[in-house]
Design a protein around this motif. Structure first.
Motif, PDB file in Angstrom:
ATOM      1  N   GLN A  95       4.086   6.657   4.197  1.00  0.00           N
ATOM      2  CA  GLN A  95       3.625   5.051   3.016  1.00  0.00           C
ATOM      3  C   GLN A  95       2.064   5.614   1.906  1.00  0.00           C
ATOM      4  O   GLN A  95       1.259   5.953   2.822  1.00  0.00           O
ATOM      5  N   SER A  96       2.970   4.457   1.570  1.00  0.00           N
ATOM      6  CA  SER A  96       1.919   5.511   0.011  1.00  0.00           C
ATOM      7  C   SER A  96       1.317   3.883  -0.561  1.00  0.00           C
ATOM      8  O   SER A  96       1.966   2.730  -1.058  1.00  0.00           O
ATOM      9  N   VAL A  97       0.034   3.753  -0.548  1.00  0.00           N
ATOM     10  CA  VAL A  97      -0.483   2.515  -1.244  1.00  0.00           C
ATOM     11  C   VAL A  97      -1.444   2.762  -2.610  1.00  0.00           C
ATOM     12  O   VAL A  97      -2.473   1.968  -2.850  1.00  0.00           O
ATOM     13  N   TYR A  98      -0.919   3.919  -2.787  1.00  0.00           N
ATOM     14  CA  TYR A  98      -0.950   4.356  -4.767  1.00  0.00           C
ATOM     15  C   TYR A  98      -0.348   2.909  -5.193  1.00  0.00           C
ATOM     16  O   TYR A  98       0.695   2.779  -5.102  1.00  0.00           O
TER      17      TYR A  98
ATOM     18  N   LEU B  10      10.292  11.470   4.364  1.00  0.00           N
ATOM     19  CA  LEU B  10      10.648  10.641   4.296  1.00  0.00           C
ATOM     20  C   LEU B  10       9.120   9.363   3.532  1.00  0.00           C
ATOM     21  O   LEU B  10       8.629   9.356   3.918  1.00  0.00           O
ATOM     22  N   PHE B  11       9.850   8.356   3.040  1.00  0.00           N
ATOM     23  CA  PHE B  11       8.511   8.210   1.716  1.00  0.00           C
ATOM     24  C   PHE B  11       8.925   6.596   1.413  1.00  0.00           C
ATOM     25  O   PHE B  11       9.892   6.743   0.678  1.00  0.00           O
ATOM     26  N   LEU B  12       7.861   5.839   1.675  1.00  0.00           N
ATOM     27  CA  LEU B  12       8.084   4.557   1.697  1.00  0.00           C
ATOM     28  C   LEU B  12       6.906   4.205   0.659  1.00  0.00           C
ATOM     29  O   LEU B  12       5.590   4.779  -0.103  1.00  0.00           O
ATOM     30  N   SER B  13       7.376   3.615  -0.553  1.00  0.00           N
ATOM     31  CA  SER B  13       6.241   2.597  -1.934  1.00  0.00           C
ATOM     32  C   SER B  13       6.035   1.816  -1.912  1.00  0.00           C
ATOM     33  O   SER B  13       6.612   1.261  -3.048  1.00  0.00           O
TER      34      SER B  13
ATOM     35  N   GLN C  60       3.117  -4.855   4.561  1.00  0.00           N
ATOM     36  CA  GLN C  60       2.241  -3.577   4.372  1.00  0.00           C
ATOM     37  C   GLN C  60       2.186  -2.764   6.036  1.00  0.00           C
ATOM     38  O   GLN C  60       3.186  -1.506   6.514  1.00  0.00           O
ATOM     39  N   VAL C  61       1.972  -3.249   6.769  1.00  0.00           N
ATOM     40  CA  VAL C  61       1.081  -3.873   8.302  1.00  0.00           C
ATOM     41  C   VAL C  61       2.393  -2.610   8.968  1.00  0.00           C
ATOM     42  O   VAL C  61       3.206  -2.485   9.612  1.00  0.00           O
ATOM     43  N   ASN C  62       3.751  -4.521   8.703  1.00  0.00           N
ATOM     44  CA  ASN C  62       4.747  -4.334   9.610  1.00  0.00           C
ATOM     45  C   ASN C  62       5.953  -3.264   8.889  1.00  0.00           C
ATOM     46  O   ASN C  62       6.797  -3.317   9.803  1.00  0.00           O
ATOM     47  N   LEU C  63       5.629  -2.628   7.479  1.00  0.00           N
ATOM     48  CA  LEU C  63       6.029  -1.431   7.393  1.00  0.00           C
ATOM     49  C   LEU C  63       5.958  -0.683   8.208  1.00  0.00           C
ATOM     50  O   LEU C  63       6.608  -0.034   8.882  1.00  0.00           O
TER      51      LEU C  63
ATOM     52  N   VAL D 248       5.025   4.926  10.251  1.00  0.00           N
ATOM     53  CA  VAL D 248       5.400   5.666   9.613  1.00  0.00           C
ATOM     54  C   VAL D 248       3.619   6.634  10.288  1.00  0.00           C
ATOM     55  O   VAL D 248       3.577   5.747  11.106  1.00  0.00           O
ATOM     56  N   SER D 249       4.084   7.720   9.890  1.00  0.00           N
ATOM     57  CA  SER D 249       2.855   8.355  10.953  1.00  0.00           C
ATOM     58  C   SER D 249       1.638   9.332   9.995  1.00  0.00           C
ATOM     59  O   SER D 249       0.672   9.989  10.576  1.00  0.00           O
ATOM     60  N   CYS D 250       2.007   8.408   8.234  1.00  0.00           N
ATOM     61  CA  CYS D 250       0.563   9.365   7.603  1.00  0.00           C
ATOM     62  C   CYS D 250       1.063   8.856   6.498  1.00  0.00           C
ATOM     63  O   CYS D 250       1.725   7.542   5.545  1.00  0.00           O
ATOM     64  N   MET D 251      -0.739   7.977   6.511  1.00  0.00           N
ATOM     65  CA  MET D 251      -0.400   7.199   4.865  1.00  0.00           C
ATOM     66  C   MET D 251      -1.448   7.197   3.743  1.00  0.00           C
ATOM     67  O   MET D 251      -2.309   8.960   4.537  1.00  0.00           O
ATOM     68  N   VAL D 252      -0.685   7.487   2.428  1.00  0.00           N
ATOM     69  CA  VAL D 252      -1.608   7.853   1.491  1.00  0.00           C
ATOM     70  C   VAL D 252      -2.351   7.271   0.472  1.00  0.00           C
ATOM     71  O   VAL D 252      -1.299   6.256   0.050  1.00  0.00           O
TER      72      VAL D 252
END
Length: 453
Positions: free
Chosen positions: A155-158, A180-183, A195-198, A204-208
C-alpha cells in the motif's frame, strides 16, 4: 509522422543486463572490487558528458566557467565541473518558460511531472523512457533486496497529481517486483480511516511512503480497533535517523527500512537486508559529499551536501553534479553483505533549512531524533524562527503531547540535544497538523521562518 513508442525508445533487455535486479544484482556486486566498479562508472560518465554538451543548460553552465569538452577526460575530472541546484533550474525556467532549457526532448515519448514544491515553486521534471525505467528499476530492485516478495501486497501513501512520487513508485513495484500494489495516496486522496480499512480488507503486508503519515495511520488503525485484522510486516519509507523505533512500535513490530532520493534523480541510496546504513546505487548514481560552505569534498565520516550525478540519464534530462542540499555522511565501517557500494548514514537535514542561532547550526529535522522514544510525545512537531527588534533570532518548538509531559524536562531535553536553549510549547495530539499540513503534504512542514529574510 513516424516516431517510436515508449518501449521502442530503449532496449529493455540491455537495461536489465546493465542494471541487474534480484539475484543477478547481488551476484554481480557482492565481492566486486572498487576498481571494477569505477571502470563501469567511468564508461557511463563519458557517455553522459557527450549528451550533457548537447543540452543548452549545461553548455552554458560549463562554458561560463571556461570549460571545454576536452577538459573532462574521465570521472576523475568531475570536480572541474560546477555544481548547480534548484535555483539554477528555476532561473532557467524563468529565462526559457515554461520548461527551461535543461532537457533535450526529441521524437521519443516524455514522462512529465513536477516536484512537490516543498522548498519553493514546483520544478518541471522530464524523463525519457530509458531514464524513467532505470529510475523505476532502482526502486524495484532495492525493495526486492530489502525482502519484498511476489506474495506481498503493497500500500502506497505517496501522493499523485503532478508530483512524481506516487506515479513512479507504482511503476517501480508493478514493473520490477510482481507484488500487488494499492495506490492509496495521501490522506486527502484516500481518507485515513479508509486507508486502514484497505489494509485490513486486502491483507496489506508492506506500506511505502513518508513515515510521518505512516505513523499517523497507526493511530487511526488503533482507534478503529483494526490491529487484529492488519498484518503489516514491512514499512519502506524515509526515516531519517530518528523514526525507525517509533514507527515500528506504532505498527506493532513491522520492520522499517530507510531509503533516500529526490525527484530529479530517483533513488540514490537505500538500506540492505541488514539495515546497517544506506547503500549508494553506485552503478547508476555517483554521489559526492561536499562541504556546505566551501564546496570542497569532505572526508569519509564528515557531513556534507549530497551532490549527485545520474550516470544513466543520458537521454532527455541529464543530471550532472546536482546539489540536493540534503546533508549526510559516508559510513566508514565495513558492511555485512559484501556489497561493493559505499554506504551513507542517510538524510540528516537540509543545509538550506539550517538555522544559525547564536553561532550554533541547528537542523529542525534533528528534533525528531531528540524526542525519539518519548512515549508521552507523538513525534509531531513544528519549529518557528522569529527575529526581535534588536535583531536577535529565537526558535520556538511546538510538540504534540499525549498528556503528562513535563515541560521543564522536555525543554531541557531539547537544550541538551540541540546545544542551545529554545522556547518549548506542548500541545494536544493533532494540534500541529494545520501548520505541518501532514494530512495533505507528502513532506510535512517542520520549519516556519517568520524572520522575513
Amino acid at each position: 509522422m513516424t516516431f517510436p513508442t515508449y518501449f521502442e525508445a530503449f532496449d529493455a533487455k540491455q537495461m536489465l543486463a546493465d542494471y541487474p535486479v534480484g539475484d543477478a544484482f547481488t551476484a554481480r556486486y557482492i565481492g566486486m572490487s572498487r576498481d571494477e566498479l569505477f571502470a563501469i562508472q567511468n564508461r557511463q560518465f563519458l557517455k553522459l558528458m557527450q549528451r550533457g554538451w548537447e543540452i543548452p543548460f549545461y553548455h552554458r553552465l560549463w562554458s561560463n566557467q571556461g570549460i571545454e569538452a576536452g577538459d573532462i577526460k574521465g570521472l576523475e575530472d568531475i570536480t572541474k565541473l560546477p555544481v548547480y541546484d534548484k535555483s539554477d533550474l528555476m532561473a532557467s525556467v524563468n529565462d526559457h518558460p515554461p520548461y527551461g532549457d535543461f532537457d533535450g526532448r526529441g521524437d521519443a515519448p516524455v514522462v512529465f511531472h513536477t516536484t512537490s514544491g516543498t522548498t519553493g515553486r514546483p520544478q518541471p521534471l522530464m524523463f525519457g523512457p530509458k531514464g524513467r525505467e532505470i529510475t523505476n528499476l532502482l526502486v524495484g530492485r532495492m525493495y526486492r533486496w530489502m525482502g519484498l516478495g511476489r506474495d506481498d501486497v503493497v500500500q502506497s501513501v505517496y501522493g499523485h497529481g503532478m508530483i512524481n512520487g506516487g506515479h513512479y513508485i507504482r511503476e517501480a513495484v508493478t514493473h520490477f517486483t510482481n507484488a500487488l500494489f494499492l495506490s492509496a495516496g495521501t490522506g486527502i486522496e484516500t481518507r485515513s480511516i479508509n486507508q486502514v480499512n484497505l489494509m485490513a480488507d486486502f491483507n496489506v503486508s508492506c506500506m511505502v511512503g513518508f513515515v510521518d503519515y505512516i505513523r499517523k495511520l497507526a493511530e487511526v488503525a488503533a482507534a478503529e480497533d483494526l490491529f487484529d485484522r492488519i498484518n503489516l510486516k514491512m514499512i519502506i519509507g524515509h526515516l531519517g535517523t530518528e523514526d525507525r523505533a517509533s514507527t515500528e512500535a506504532a505498527w506493532q513490530g513491522a520492520k522499517a527500512f530507510d531509503w533516500y532520493g529526490v525527484g530529479d534523480t530517483g533513488s540514490i541510496a537505500g538500506e540492505g537486508p541488514e539495515r546497517d546504513g544506506m547503500y549508494v546505487w553506485e552503478d547508476a548514481q555517483y554521489l559526492e559529499l561536499l562541504d556546505v560552505d566551501t564546496g570542497a569534498p569532505v572526508a569519509a565520516g564528515e557531513t556534507g551536501d549530497m551532490v549527485v550525478t545520474c550516470l544513466f540519464k543520458d537521454d532527455i534530462a541529464p543530471c550532472i553534479r546536482f546539489n540536493t542540499h540534503d546533508i549526510s555522511e559516508e559510513r566508514t565501517d565495513s558492511n555485512a553483505t559484501g556489497m561493493v557500494f559505499k554506504r551513507i548514514t542517510g538524510f540528516k537535514g537540509r543545509s538550506d533549512n539550517m538555522v544559525k542561532l547564536r553561532g550554533i547550526n541547528i537542523f529542525p529535522h534533528a528534533i525528531g531524533a531528540i524526542i525519539e522514544g518519548r512515549s508521552d510525545l507523538t513525534g509531531e512537531y513544528v519549529c518557528r524562527v522569529t527575529r526581535d527588534d534588536s535583531g536577535r533570532d529565537e526558535m520556538h518548538v511546538t510538540l504534540e503531547s499525549r498528556g503528562n509531559s513535563d515541560h521543564a524536562q522536555t525543554a531541557d531535553l531539547l537544550r541538551k540535544g540541540l546545544g542551545i536553549e529554545v522556547a518549548v510549547q506542548l500541545v494536544d495530539v493533532g494540534a500541529t497538523a494545520e501548520d505541518t499540513q501532514i494530512d495533505t503534504r507528502q513532506k510535512p512542514i517542520r520549519l516556519i521562518d517568520e524572520r522575513g529574510l
